[in-house]
Design an enzyme around this catalytic site. Structure first.
Site, PDB file in Angstrom:
ATOM      1  N   CYS A 246       0.828  -1.210   0.000  1.00 54.42           N
ATOM      2  CA  CYS A 246       0.000   0.000   0.000  1.00 54.42           C
ATOM      3  C   CYS A 246       0.862   1.258   0.000  1.00 54.42           C
TER       4      CYS A 246
ATOM      5  N   CYS B  88      -1.605   1.681  -3.056  1.00 52.42           N
ATOM      6  CA  CYS B  88      -2.600   2.742  -2.867  1.00 52.42           C
ATOM      7  C   CYS B  88      -2.011   4.153  -2.822  1.00 52.42           C
TER       8      CYS B  88
ATOM      9  N   LYS C 104      -0.096   5.351  -6.012  1.00 56.79           N
ATOM     10  CA  LYS C 104      -1.117   5.328  -7.076  1.00 56.79           C
ATOM     11  C   LYS C 104      -2.034   6.548  -6.979  1.00 56.79           C
TER      12      LYS C 104
ATOM     13  N   TYR D  61      -9.059  -3.656 -11.124  1.00 58.63           N
ATOM     14  CA  TYR D  61      -8.695  -2.415 -10.441  1.00 58.63           C
ATOM     15  C   TYR D  61      -7.477  -1.739 -11.083  1.00 58.63           C
TER      16      TYR D  61
ATOM     17  N   GLU E  41      -7.358   1.743 -13.276  1.00 57.91           N
ATOM     18  CA  GLU E  41      -6.746   2.916 -12.650  1.00 57.91           C
ATOM     19  C   GLU E  41      -5.579   3.429 -13.493  1.00 57.91           C
TER      20      GLU E  41
ATOM     21  N   HIS F 103     -27.096  21.718  -0.783  1.00 55.16           N
ATOM     22  CA  HIS F 103     -27.145  22.241  -2.146  1.00 55.16           C
ATOM     23  C   HIS F 103     -26.189  23.402  -2.329  1.00 55.16           C
TER      24      HIS F 103
ATOM     25  N   GLU G  20     -25.895  15.548  -2.929  1.00 52.87           N
ATOM     26  CA  GLU G  20     -27.317  15.743  -2.610  1.00 52.87           C
ATOM     27  C   GLU G  20     -28.200  14.779  -3.407  1.00 52.87           C
TER      28      GLU G  20
HETATM   29  C1  LIG Z   1      -1.056  -0.899  -7.506  1.00 51.12           C
HETATM   30  C2  LIG Z   1      -1.918  -1.214  -6.308  1.00 51.12           C
HETATM   31  C3  LIG Z   1      -2.839  -0.275  -5.875  1.00 51.12           C
HETATM   32  C4  LIG Z   1      -3.643  -0.577  -4.780  1.00 51.12           C
HETATM   33  N1  LIG Z   1      -4.547   0.367  -4.391  1.00 51.12           N
HETATM   34  C5  LIG Z   1      -5.337   0.135  -3.328  1.00 51.12           C
HETATM   35  C6  LIG Z   1      -6.271   1.111  -2.887  1.00 51.12           C
HETATM   36  O1  LIG Z   1      -6.401   2.178  -3.489  1.00 51.12           O
HETATM   37  N2  LIG Z   1      -7.015   0.827  -1.793  1.00 51.12           N
HETATM   38  C7  LIG Z   1      -6.889  -0.355  -1.103  1.00 51.12           C
HETATM   39  O2  LIG Z   1      -7.571  -0.550  -0.086  1.00 51.12           O
HETATM   40  N3  LIG Z   1      -6.012  -1.308  -1.504  1.00 51.12           N
HETATM   41  C8  LIG Z   1      -5.242  -1.096  -2.594  1.00 51.12           C
HETATM   42  N4  LIG Z   1      -4.336  -2.046  -2.992  1.00 51.12           N
HETATM   43  C9  LIG Z   1      -4.260  -3.315  -2.243  1.00 51.12           C
HETATM   44  C10 LIG Z   1      -3.431  -3.143  -0.956  1.00 51.12           C
HETATM   45  O3  LIG Z   1      -2.178  -2.591  -1.284  1.00 51.12           O
HETATM   46  C11 LIG Z   1      -3.260  -4.485  -0.264  1.00 51.12           C
HETATM   47  O4  LIG Z   1      -4.522  -5.071  -0.052  1.00 51.12           O
HETATM   48  C12 LIG Z   1      -2.568  -4.333   1.100  1.00 51.12           C
HETATM   49  O5  LIG Z   1      -1.310  -3.729   0.958  1.00 51.12           O
HETATM   50  C13 LIG Z   1      -2.416  -5.710   1.766  1.00 51.12           C
HETATM   51  O6  LIG Z   1      -1.704  -5.591   2.964  1.00 51.12           O
HETATM   52  P1  LIG Z   1      -0.900  -6.849   3.555  1.00 51.12           P
HETATM   53  O7  LIG Z   1      -0.423  -6.440   4.887  1.00 51.12           O
HETATM   54  O8  LIG Z   1      -1.699  -8.062   3.421  1.00 51.12           O
HETATM   55  O9  LIG Z   1       0.321  -7.043   2.549  1.00 51.12           O
HETATM   56  P2  LIG Z   1       1.444  -6.049   2.038  1.00 51.12           P
HETATM   57  O10 LIG Z   1       1.116  -4.638   2.296  1.00 51.12           O
HETATM   58  O11 LIG Z   1       1.725  -6.452   0.639  1.00 51.12           O
HETATM   59  O12 LIG Z   1       2.695  -6.404   2.961  1.00 51.12           O
HETATM   60  C14 LIG Z   1       3.350  -7.634   2.907  1.00 51.12           C
HETATM   61  C15 LIG Z   1       4.807  -7.403   3.203  1.00 51.12           C
HETATM   62  O13 LIG Z   1       5.440  -8.656   3.465  1.00 51.12           O
HETATM   63  C16 LIG Z   1       6.747  -8.614   2.918  1.00 51.12           C
HETATM   64  N5  LIG Z   1       7.162 -10.018   2.775  1.00 51.12           N
HETATM   65  C17 LIG Z   1       6.663 -10.955   1.949  1.00 51.12           C
HETATM   66  N6  LIG Z   1       7.241 -12.161   2.183  1.00 51.12           N
HETATM   67  C18 LIG Z   1       8.125 -11.969   3.191  1.00 51.12           C
HETATM   68  C19 LIG Z   1       9.007 -12.832   3.898  1.00 51.12           C
HETATM   69  N7  LIG Z   1       9.086 -14.134   3.644  1.00 51.12           N
HETATM   70  N8  LIG Z   1       9.799 -12.284   4.879  1.00 51.12           N
HETATM   71  C20 LIG Z   1       9.725 -10.953   5.166  1.00 51.12           C
HETATM   72  N9  LIG Z   1       8.896 -10.114   4.536  1.00 51.12           N
HETATM   73  C21 LIG Z   1       8.090 -10.610   3.574  1.00 51.12           C
HETATM   74  C22 LIG Z   1       6.562  -7.846   1.625  1.00 51.12           C
HETATM   75  O14 LIG Z   1       7.793  -7.316   1.167  1.00 51.12           O
HETATM   76  C23 LIG Z   1       5.577  -6.773   2.042  1.00 51.12           C
HETATM   77  O15 LIG Z   1       6.221  -5.602   2.489  1.00 51.12           O
HETATM   78  C24 LIG Z   1      -3.509  -1.799  -4.086  1.00 51.12           C
HETATM   79  C25 LIG Z   1      -2.567  -2.745  -4.516  1.00 51.12           C
HETATM   80  C26 LIG Z   1      -1.779  -2.449  -5.617  1.00 51.12           C
HETATM   81  C27 LIG Z   1      -0.772  -3.465  -6.073  1.00 51.12           C
HETATM   82  N1  LIG Z   2      -8.699   0.892  -5.539  1.00 51.78           N
HETATM   83  C1  LIG Z   2      -8.394  -0.232  -4.893  1.00 51.78           C
HETATM   84  O1  LIG Z   2      -8.902  -0.513  -3.826  1.00 51.78           O
HETATM   85  C2  LIG Z   2      -7.391  -1.186  -5.493  1.00 51.78           C
HETATM   86  C3  LIG Z   2      -6.546  -0.773  -6.507  1.00 51.78           C
HETATM   87  C4  LIG Z   2      -5.649  -1.683  -7.036  1.00 51.78           C
HETATM   88  C5  LIG Z   2      -5.607  -2.979  -6.549  1.00 51.78           C
HETATM   89  N2  LIG Z   2      -6.446  -3.344  -5.558  1.00 51.78           N
HETATM   90  C6  LIG Z   2      -6.437  -4.733  -5.039  1.00 51.78           C
HETATM   91  O2  LIG Z   2      -5.419  -5.465  -5.660  1.00 51.78           O
HETATM   92  C7  LIG Z   2      -5.974  -6.612  -6.306  1.00 51.78           C
HETATM   93  C8  LIG Z   2      -5.211  -6.887  -7.562  1.00 51.78           C
HETATM   94  O3  LIG Z   2      -5.521  -5.933  -8.580  1.00 51.78           O
HETATM   95  P1  LIG Z   2      -5.633  -6.381 -10.094  1.00 51.78           P
HETATM   96  O4  LIG Z   2      -6.189  -5.260 -10.869  1.00 51.78           O
HETATM   97  O5  LIG Z   2      -4.343  -7.001 -10.504  1.00 51.78           O
HETATM   98  O6  LIG Z   2      -6.656  -7.600 -10.003  1.00 51.78           O
HETATM   99  P2  LIG Z   2      -8.217  -7.730 -10.338  1.00 51.78           P
HETATM  100  O7  LIG Z   2      -8.620  -9.014  -9.742  1.00 51.78           O
HETATM  101  O8  LIG Z   2      -8.963  -6.502  -9.991  1.00 51.78           O
HETATM  102  O9  LIG Z   2      -8.253  -7.845 -11.932  1.00 51.78           O
HETATM  103  C9  LIG Z   2      -7.563  -8.856 -12.602  1.00 51.78           C
HETATM  104  C10 LIG Z   2      -7.936  -8.796 -14.083  1.00 51.78           C
HETATM  105  O10 LIG Z   2      -7.058  -9.640 -14.806  1.00 51.78           O
HETATM  106  C11 LIG Z   2      -7.793 -10.550 -15.619  1.00 51.78           C
HETATM  107  N3  LIG Z   2      -6.967 -11.763 -15.715  1.00 51.78           N
HETATM  108  C12 LIG Z   2      -6.662 -12.617 -14.724  1.00 51.78           C
HETATM  109  N4  LIG Z   2      -5.835 -13.581 -15.174  1.00 51.78           N
HETATM  110  C13 LIG Z   2      -5.601 -13.314 -16.477  1.00 51.78           C
HETATM  111  C14 LIG Z   2      -4.817 -13.933 -17.483  1.00 51.78           C
HETATM  112  N5  LIG Z   2      -4.114 -15.033 -17.251  1.00 51.78           N
HETATM  113  N6  LIG Z   2      -4.810 -13.374 -18.718  1.00 51.78           N
HETATM  114  C15 LIG Z   2      -5.516 -12.253 -18.977  1.00 51.78           C
HETATM  115  N7  LIG Z   2      -6.272 -11.630 -18.055  1.00 51.78           N
HETATM  116  C16 LIG Z   2      -6.314 -12.148 -16.826  1.00 51.78           C
HETATM  117  C17 LIG Z   2      -9.120 -10.709 -14.901  1.00 51.78           C
HETATM  118  O11 LIG Z   2     -10.113 -11.117 -15.786  1.00 51.78           O
HETATM  119  C18 LIG Z   2      -9.341  -9.278 -14.382  1.00 51.78           C
HETATM  120  O12 LIG Z   2      -9.889  -8.457 -15.380  1.00 51.78           O
HETATM  121  C19 LIG Z   2      -7.434  -6.255  -6.535  1.00 51.78           C
HETATM  122  O13 LIG Z   2      -8.245  -7.403  -6.569  1.00 51.78           O
HETATM  123  C20 LIG Z   2      -7.761  -5.379  -5.372  1.00 51.78           C
HETATM  124  O14 LIG Z   2      -8.227  -6.153  -4.302  1.00 51.78           O
HETATM  125  C21 LIG Z   2      -7.335  -2.475  -5.023  1.00 51.78           C
END
Ligand SMILES: Cc1cc2nc3c(=O)[nH]c(=O)nc-3n(C[C@H](O)[C@H](O)[C@H](O)COP(=O)(O)OP(=O)(O)OC[C@H]3O[C@@H](n4cnc5c(N)ncnc54)[C@H](O)[C@@H]3O)c2cc1C
Ligand SMILES: NC(=O)c1ccc[n+]([C@@H]2O[C@H](COP(=O)([O-])OP(=O)(O)OC[C@H]3O[C@@H](n4cnc5c(N)ncnc54)[C@H](O)[C@@H]3O)[C@@H](O)[C@H]2O)c1
Length: 448
Positions: free
Chosen positions: A43, A48, A51, A177, A181, A437, A442
């Site tokens: 995140c 997040c 982004k 997502y 985005e 308003h 609204e």
């Molecule tokens: C591009 C993008 C945009 C997103 N935007 C949003 C958003 O707008 N709103 C939203 O709610 N969610 C969003 N998400 C999803 C959100 O980022 C994740 O759901 C959230 O970060 C999950 O938290 P977590 O603690 O499970 O894992 P993470 O935040 O991924 O943390 C896991 C950590 O574990 C570490 N790690 C992994 N394996 C090991 C190991 N063996 N030893 C030590 N460290 C390790 C990793 O390096 C990482 O730092 C987005 C995700 C992406 C990819």
């Molecule tokens: N605004 C937010 O809250 C936000 C933003 C970014 C990511 N996220 C989280 O991160 C997760 C991952 O994001 P994401 O956009 O990668 O996943 P997603 O699950 O939203 O979308 C994956 C897309 O890839 C397609 N797909 C899957 N396998 C494929 C393949 N082999 N070939 C072609 N198309 C394929 C699916 O049909 C789908 O359209 C999301 O599910 C969401 O929970 C959240």
């Protein structure tokens, strides 16, 4: 003296791991957290936070154009990617630092290395073994890249925040997502964006009318969609550009960049969970119960690694519930009902509760109300983009079961309205609230 080195050993310092570590530390537990990359996790470092800052940065493209209709003499503007990129990376670094400080302030020992599980109460970091009363796996998820020739020439969201230069043409795989985005972001940066998807449905889990409105607006803006196909091969050409081949008879397309946004799989490879008798599900996720406990009594898992709901606030709640329950003697469970979510596309969309299809399946025929309007700002800007709000209401009780919207500031508006949906307020209670308003919000109390 405890028989273990730590009361709690957390693997992964992302959203879930940091919350659980610092709360357990604040309760007086002896806590260590291992992180193999950077504190803050997906995140903060490459999700997040950066982004959303890119979304803000990109939106100036339209704001500067619209400003002229509002009387501002805007000279031709140039966008300088490295300035935005470096400013974003700088803020991310500051937040990373503050996360580290929070851990230290709560007496959490930080270990900046990869950790693996070696048994029910033991982990290994490099050559060092540690024991712990409880282990929390919070290792998140990683981009899932399809396997085909040349896929290695594509990038994922892991790399997208640090690009040297912006592409003039980009092909994005997926229609979820991240795909939508970044389609908005790159389009506003001036790139020609093509989204490639296996079906013709984008953002499947969202309300149909809302996602169809996003698709229509995206197409009108000039974003291209290739539906019912997948990439089959990518070739790197002599001049460094990429040639992408598709299944199903589509002609190959030349592009500067391919971004895979095809989902994220739990980070469990080589994590050693089998040493504690934990078997993964078929997506590689760790199965847990309602308390985030695995089949091994001393090992818990929260966040994306459990593949329940891949959102930051959910990972944080799961981490908090774990720490309160196990170390704070205040047991509670995460309520997964009515989780609001948003897509920071252009325009953004947001939703909470049931879609119309889900509501009809659960309760029979439900009532729906919509507000389809051109926001005042778009009227003056001469921007032909309509917002759409949709409310799903139980036909007998009048309880609002779902609320879905697309339009400027939809995520900001929906967060407040989600409280009312979570509280099971009725359509009548919405209507009894006097409109504020003039606002877009609204429309929520004026829907017919
Ligand atoms: C591009 C993008 C945009 C997103 N935007 C949003 C958003 O707008 N709103 C939203 O709610 N969610 C969003 N998400 C999803 C959100 O980022 C994740 O759901 C959230 O970060 C999950 O938290 P977590 O603690 O499970 O894992 P993470 O935040 O991924 O943390 C896991 C950590 O574990 C570490 N790690 C992994 N394996 C090991 C190991 N063996 N030893 C030590 N460290 C390790 C990793 O390096 C990482 O730092 C987005 C995700 C992406 C990819
Ligand atoms: N605004 C937010 O809250 C936000 C933003 C970014 C990511 N996220 C989280 O991160 C997760 C991952 O994001 P994401 O956009 O990668 O996943 P997603 O699950 O939203 O979308 C994956 C897309 O890839 C397609 N797909 C899957 N396998 C494929 C393949 N082999 N070939 C072609 N198309 C394929 C699916 O049909 C789908 O359209 C999301 O599910 C969401 O929970 C959240």
């Amino acid at each position: 003296m405890s028989e273990f080195d730590y009361d709690l050993f957390v693997i992964g310092a992302g959203s879930g791991g940091v919350r659980a570590s610092r709360v357990a530390g604040a309760y007086g537990a002896k806590v260590a957290v291992a992180e193999e990359y950077r504190v803050g996790g997906t995140c903060v470092i490459r999700g997040c936070v950066p982004k959303k800052m890119l979304v803000y940065g990109a939106h100036f493209a339209e704001d500067l154009t619209d400003a002229r209709r509002f009387g501002w003499k805007v000279p031709d503007c140039e966008f300088v990617w490295p300035v935005l990129r470096d400013n974003v990376l700088e803020v991310v670094k500051r937040i990373e630092g503050s996360y580290g400080t929070t851990l230290a302030n709560n007496n959490v020992q930080f270990i900046g290395e990869r950790a693996v599980v070696t048994g029910p109460n033991s982990v290994r970091v490099g050559q060092t073994d540690y024991t712990a009363g409880k282990i929390l796996v919070a290792t998140g998820a990683t981009p899932d890249v399809p396997d085909f020739p040349g896929a290695e020439f594509g990038i994922t969201s892991n790399e997208v925040f640090e690009l040297e230069t912006l592409p003039k043409r980009i092909i994005i795989a997926g229609a979820g997502y991240i795909a939508n985005e970044f389609a908005g972001i790159f389009h506003e940066f001036g790139a020609h964006v093509t989204l490639v998807n296996r079906t013709d449905v984008i953002l499947r889990q969202y309300e149909q009318q809302i996602r169809e409105r996003l698709l229509a607006i995206s197409i009108a803006k000039g974003i291209e969609f290739k539906f019912h196909t997948v990439m089959e091969k990518i070739e790197r050409q002599e001049d460094g550009t990429l040639k992408v081949y598709f299944a199903g008879g589509f002609d190959p397309v030349e592009t500067d960049m391919v971004l895979f946004a095809t989902g994220r799989r739990p980070n469990t490879d080589g994590l050693g969970l089998e040493s504690a008798g934990i078997h993964l599900d078929k997506r590689g996720a760790i199965p847990v119960d309602d308390d985030s406990k695995t089949v091994c009594d001393s090992i818990y898992a929260v966040g994306d690694v459990t593949n329940r709901v891949q959102l930051t606030p959910v990972a944080i709640r799961e981490g908090q519930a774990f720490a309160d329950t196990i170390f704070g003697k205040k047991p509670w469970r995460v309520d997964y009902g009515c989780i609001p979510s948003a897509v920071f596309s252009n325009p953004p969309m947001a939703g909470v509760g049931l879609t119309e299809t889900e509501a009809n399946m659960k309760y029979g025929n439900c009532k729906t109300y919509t507000a389809d309007f051109r926001p005042m700002k778009n009227v003056l800007a001469d921007r032909d983009e309509r917002a759409l709000y949709k409310m799903i209401v139980h036909s007998e009780t009048e309880v609002v079961l779902g609320l879905h919207m697309i339009g400027p500031d939809a995520p900001e508006i929906l967060q407040a309205a989600a409280i009312a949906v979570k509280a099971k307020l009725t359509k009548q209670q919405f209507d009894e609230t006097v409109a504020l308003h003039p606002s877009m919000a609204e429309e929520l109390v004026l829907m017919r």
